[in-house]
Design a protein around this motif. Structure first.
Motif, PDB file in Angstrom:
ATOM      1  N   GLY A 100      -1.919  -1.169  -3.264  1.00 42.61           N
ATOM      2  CA  GLY A 100      -0.538  -1.369  -3.684  1.00 42.61           C
ATOM      3  C   GLY A 100       0.212  -0.064  -3.540  1.00 42.61           C
ATOM      4  N   TYR A 155      -9.275  18.281   2.619  1.00 42.99           N
ATOM      5  CA  TYR A 155      -9.697  17.429   3.706  1.00 42.99           C
ATOM      6  C   TYR A 155     -10.473  18.289   4.679  1.00 42.99           C
ATOM      7  CZ  TYR A 155      -6.412  14.298   1.586  1.00 42.99           C
ATOM      8  OH  TYR A 155      -5.793  13.499   0.664  1.00 42.99           O
ATOM      9  N   SER A 214       0.854  -1.196   0.000  1.00 45.67           N
ATOM     10  CA  SER A 214       0.000   0.000   0.000  1.00 45.67           C
ATOM     11  C   SER A 214       0.885   1.239   0.000  1.00 45.67           C
ATOM     12  CB  SER A 214      -0.887   0.032   1.253  1.00 45.67           C
ATOM     13  OG  SER A 214      -0.087   0.234   2.406  1.00 45.67           O
ATOM     14  N   GLY A 215       0.267   2.375  -0.228  1.00 49.03           N
ATOM     15  CA  GLY A 215       0.988   3.633  -0.110  1.00 49.03           C
ATOM     16  C   GLY A 215       1.427   3.875   1.325  1.00 49.03           C
ATOM     17  N   THR A 216       0.620   3.423   2.253  1.00 49.25           N
ATOM     18  CA  THR A 216       0.977   3.583   3.668  1.00 49.25           C
ATOM     19  C   THR A 216       2.271   2.834   3.979  1.00 49.25           C
ATOM     20  OG1 THR A 216      -1.381   3.770   4.174  1.00 49.25           O
ATOM     21  CG2 THR A 216       0.106   3.329   6.017  1.00 49.25           C
ATOM     22  N   LEU A 256       5.390   4.547   2.852  1.00 50.49           N
ATOM     23  CA  LEU A 256       5.898   5.615   3.722  1.00 50.49           C
ATOM     24  C   LEU A 256       6.484   5.038   5.002  1.00 50.49           C
ATOM     25  CD1 LEU A 256       2.925   8.121   3.324  1.00 50.49           C
ATOM     26  CD2 LEU A 256       5.140   8.173   2.146  1.00 50.49           C
ATOM     27  N   ALA A 308       2.191   9.881  -2.947  1.00 51.09           N
ATOM     28  CA  ALA A 308       1.006   9.021  -3.115  1.00 51.09           C
ATOM     29  C   ALA A 308       0.056   9.577  -4.170  1.00 51.09           C
ATOM     30  CB  ALA A 308       0.273   8.857  -1.784  1.00 51.09           C
ATOM     31  N   GLN A 309      -0.018  10.918  -4.268  1.00 50.89           N
ATOM     32  CA  GLN A 309      -0.972  11.522  -5.206  1.00 50.89           C
ATOM     33  C   GLN A 309      -0.292  12.048  -6.467  1.00 50.89           C
ATOM     34  OE1 GLN A 309      -3.341  14.441  -3.088  1.00 50.89           O
ATOM     35  NE2 GLN A 309      -3.865  13.018  -1.460  1.00 50.89           N
ATOM     36  N   VAL A 315       4.453  16.461   1.219  1.00 54.28           N
ATOM     37  CA  VAL A 315       3.392  15.729   0.515  1.00 54.28           C
ATOM     38  C   VAL A 315       3.102  16.478  -0.787  1.00 54.28           C
ATOM     39  CG1 VAL A 315       1.009  14.920   0.643  1.00 54.28           C
ATOM     40  CG2 VAL A 315       2.410  14.990   2.726  1.00 54.28           C
ATOM     41  N   ALA A 371      -2.687   9.104   6.419  1.00 52.30           N
ATOM     42  CA  ALA A 371      -1.614   8.107   6.319  1.00 52.30           C
ATOM     43  C   ALA A 371      -0.227   8.732   6.402  1.00 52.30           C
ATOM     44  CB  ALA A 371      -1.745   7.312   5.026  1.00 52.30           C
ATOM     45  N   SER A 372      -0.071   9.984   5.940  1.00 52.42           N
ATOM     46  CA  SER A 372       1.250  10.618   5.978  1.00 52.42           C
ATOM     47  C   SER A 372       1.752  10.663   7.415  1.00 52.42           C
ATOM     48  CB  SER A 372       1.190  12.050   5.413  1.00 52.42           C
ATOM     49  OG  SER A 372       0.458  12.117   4.225  1.00 52.42           O
ATOM     50  N   ASP A 420       6.225  12.112   0.109  1.00 54.80           N
ATOM     51  CA  ASP A 420       4.933  11.427   0.000  1.00 54.80           C
ATOM     52  C   ASP A 420       4.375  11.742  -1.383  1.00 54.80           C
ATOM     53  OD1 ASP A 420       2.354  10.527  -0.011  1.00 54.80           O
ATOM     54  OD2 ASP A 420       1.849  11.219   2.007  1.00 54.80           O
ATOM     55  N   THR A 442      -3.210  17.032   4.906  1.00 56.20           N
ATOM     56  CA  THR A 442      -2.890  15.878   4.061  1.00 56.20           C
ATOM     57  C   THR A 442      -3.769  14.730   4.504  1.00 56.20           C
ATOM     58  OG1 THR A 442      -1.155  14.288   3.387  1.00 56.20           O
ATOM     59  CG2 THR A 442      -0.945  15.241   5.572  1.00 56.20           C
ATOM     60  N   PHE A 443      -3.657  13.599   3.796  1.00 59.66           N
ATOM     61  CA  PHE A 443      -4.357  12.388   4.199  1.00 59.66           C
ATOM     62  C   PHE A 443      -3.701  11.851   5.470  1.00 59.66           C
ATOM     63  CE2 PHE A 443      -5.082   7.690   3.410  1.00 59.66           C
ATOM     64  CZ  PHE A 443      -6.418   7.721   3.759  1.00 59.66           C
ATOM     65  N   PHE A 471      -3.631   2.864  -4.847  1.00 55.25           N
ATOM     66  CA  PHE A 471      -5.055   2.826  -4.517  1.00 55.25           C
ATOM     67  C   PHE A 471      -5.826   3.199  -5.791  1.00 55.25           C
ATOM     68  CE2 PHE A 471      -8.930   4.952  -2.920  1.00 55.25           C
ATOM     69  CZ  PHE A 471      -9.412   3.963  -2.081  1.00 55.25           C
ATOM     70  N   LYS A 484      -5.988   6.790  -7.261  1.00 56.30           N
ATOM     71  CA  LYS A 484      -4.777   7.608  -7.469  1.00 56.30           C
ATOM     72  C   LYS A 484      -4.484   7.699  -8.972  1.00 56.30           C
ATOM     73  CE  LYS A 484      -4.374   7.622  -3.025  1.00 56.30           C
ATOM     74  NZ  LYS A 484      -3.746   8.196  -1.880  1.00 56.30           N
TER      75      LYS A 484
HETATM   76  C1  LIG Z   1      -3.520   7.685  -0.500  1.00 56.14           C
HETATM   77  C2  LIG Z   1      -2.493   8.368   0.295  1.00 56.14           C
HETATM   78  C3  LIG Z   1      -1.613   7.678   1.151  1.00 56.14           C
HETATM   79  C4  LIG Z   1      -1.755   6.227   1.482  1.00 56.14           C
HETATM   80  O1  LIG Z   1      -1.881   5.377   0.408  1.00 56.14           O
HETATM   81  P1  LIG Z   1      -2.649   3.974   0.572  1.00 56.14           P
HETATM   82  O2  LIG Z   1      -2.282   3.236  -0.657  1.00 56.14           O
HETATM   83  O3  LIG Z   1      -4.114   4.295   0.655  1.00 56.14           O
HETATM   84  O4  LIG Z   1      -2.151   3.313   1.803  1.00 56.14           O
HETATM   85  C5  LIG Z   1      -0.621   8.398   1.776  1.00 56.14           C
HETATM   86  N1  LIG Z   1      -0.484   9.717   1.608  1.00 56.14           N
HETATM   87  C6  LIG Z   1      -1.329  10.428   0.827  1.00 56.14           C
HETATM   88  C7  LIG Z   1      -1.118  11.903   0.673  1.00 56.14           C
HETATM   89  C8  LIG Z   1      -2.362   9.784   0.148  1.00 56.14           C
HETATM   90  O5  LIG Z   1      -3.195  10.487  -0.603  1.00 56.14           O
END
Ligand SMILES: *Cc1c(COP(=O)(O)O)cnc(C)c1O
Length: 369
Positions: A199, A315, A57-59, A62, A164-165, A136, A86-87, A162, A83-84, A188, A191
């Motif tokens: 993933g 958010y 995952s993206g999590t 990180l 992720a996006q 991010v 997860a960061s 980060d 941010t989301f 995800f 994304k």
């Molecule tokens: C989606 C996202 C994540 C986490 O990714 P996952 O694949 O959902 O675990 C982390 N940081 C940011 C900024 C995100 O948008």
């Protein structure tokens, strides 16, 4: 109308995805099959770094670099509050403390001036040791890495991007994922490059870091499966997800181009009615989201909903005001820019297959609010 039209995309590549799945059903290597190495090599080349590690995952993308940097209790990692979850969640999971930073009102990314102020406050307070920065690339636009890298050098902090996006974005000709010592992205489904499940991927030019990540991905394994030299996680991505990504990569560069056209049309259609996004010179956004500001945000959302148009708020609550981080002692008013933007932002439908007619239908109800 859909917020993200994954079906239109699937129509273009369905055959290739099915052929990829069939290959995996035939060879049976569902975990770390040949597709995993293939997608890692392809995306490393795309990003322009020597090493890529696919993860669950993206999590995890990180969390794992933070583990290789041995983040733990007493360490401070600076992260934007807007941010989301997860960061900052990845930082907290290691035992380190996320230290929040306000954002730039134009780009919504970490504000370098406030970053340096937060570092100096943390040093003066003598409770935490500054160790790292996690910028991010919000909504697909790279953060201000020129300013961030200068600050990181001055205070000897490591930088984890980060991304992720922002997979597919770039800054001064360098791709997102290559803008820091190590970067994590997410696949995800929503994304810019999404799989059909979870993933992620880690990118780095550091060989030692790369080898440690491979070990952490499989429970800290050493020379073989049952020799464990550190504590790790199960952070593997499935072969099936790699097959989806390999198919999607065939049209991904074109999709990034299409996203620029969609964003450009929104800019023209919405210019007077809402505050449209600002992309810094030198940046190309991956346009994970097209997010606008309006002082009467909820009225805009209601009007669009009546017209059958979906929106999202990324958010509504900055992380320093989330209960998960209440123990850190932040208060309302600590990060005024993030708090104001959280009350005014909304994201409009965004995907490569959004046509002008749809965008006109989205713009019309907003015009006279
Ligand atoms: C989606 C996202 C994540 C986490 O990714 P996952 O694949 O959902 O675990 C982390 N940081 C940011 C900024 C995100 O948008």
């Amino acid at each position: 109308m859909q917020f993200i039209d994954l079906a239109a995309q699937q129509k273009r590549i369905r055959g290739r995805i099915e052929a990829g799945f069939k290959r995996i059903l035939d060879h049976g290597q569902y975990i770390l099959g040949p597709e995993i190495r293939e997608i890692e090599d392809e995306l490393a080349a795309f990003v322009g770094v020597p090493y890529a590690v696919s993860v669950a995952s993206g999590t995890d993308a990180l969390l794992m670099p933070l583990l290789t940097e041995k983040m733990g209790p007493g360490d401070a990692v600076f992260v934007p509050t807007f941010t989301f979850i997860a960061s900052a969640g990845a930082i907290a999971l290691t035992g380190a403390t996320p230290v929040f930073v306000d954002i730039d009102p134009e780009t919504f990314n970490i504000d370098p001036a406030d970053l340096e102020a937060a570092i100096q406050r943390t040093i003066a307070a003598k409770k935490l040791t500054p160790k790292g920065i996690m910028p991010v690339d919000l909504f697909g636009q790279p953060a201000n890495y020129r300013a961030i890298q200068a600050i990181a050098g001055k205070y000897r902090l490591f930088v984890l991007e980060d991304a992720a996006q922002s997979f597919g974005a770039s800054q001064d000709g360098r791709k997102a994922g290559a803008l820091a010592k190590v970067a994590g992205t997410s696949f995800f489904p929503a994304k810019p490059l999404g799989g059909y499940g979870d993933g992620g991927m880690i990118f780095t030019a550091d060989k030692a870091l790369y080898e440690e990540l491979l070990s952490i991905r499989v429970h800290g394994q050493g020379a073989d499966k049952y020799t464990n030299v550190r504590v790790g996680i199960n952070g593997r991505m499935d072969s099936l997800q790699a097959a989806v990504l390999l198919a999607k990569m065939e049209i991904f560069p074109e999709e990034i181009e299409l996203r620029q056209e969609v964003a450009g049309r929104y800019d023209r259609l919405l210019g007077g009615a809402v505050k449209t996004p600002r992309i810094l010179p030198g940046n190309i956004s991956a346009w994970a989201q097209y997010s606008v500001l309006h002082p009467r945000r909820d009225a805009v959302i209601a009007r669009l909903r009546e017209a059958g148009i979906p929106t999202a708020v990324y958010y509504p609550i900055p992380l320093h005001l989330q209960r998960a981080f209440a123990h850190l002692g932040y208060q309302r008013g600590d990060f005024p820019v993030a708090e104001k933007i959280a009350g005014e932002i909304l994201s409009l439908p965004m995907h490569p297959y959004l046509d002008e007619e749809c965008q006109k239908r989205i713009a019309a109800p907003i015009e006279n609010i």
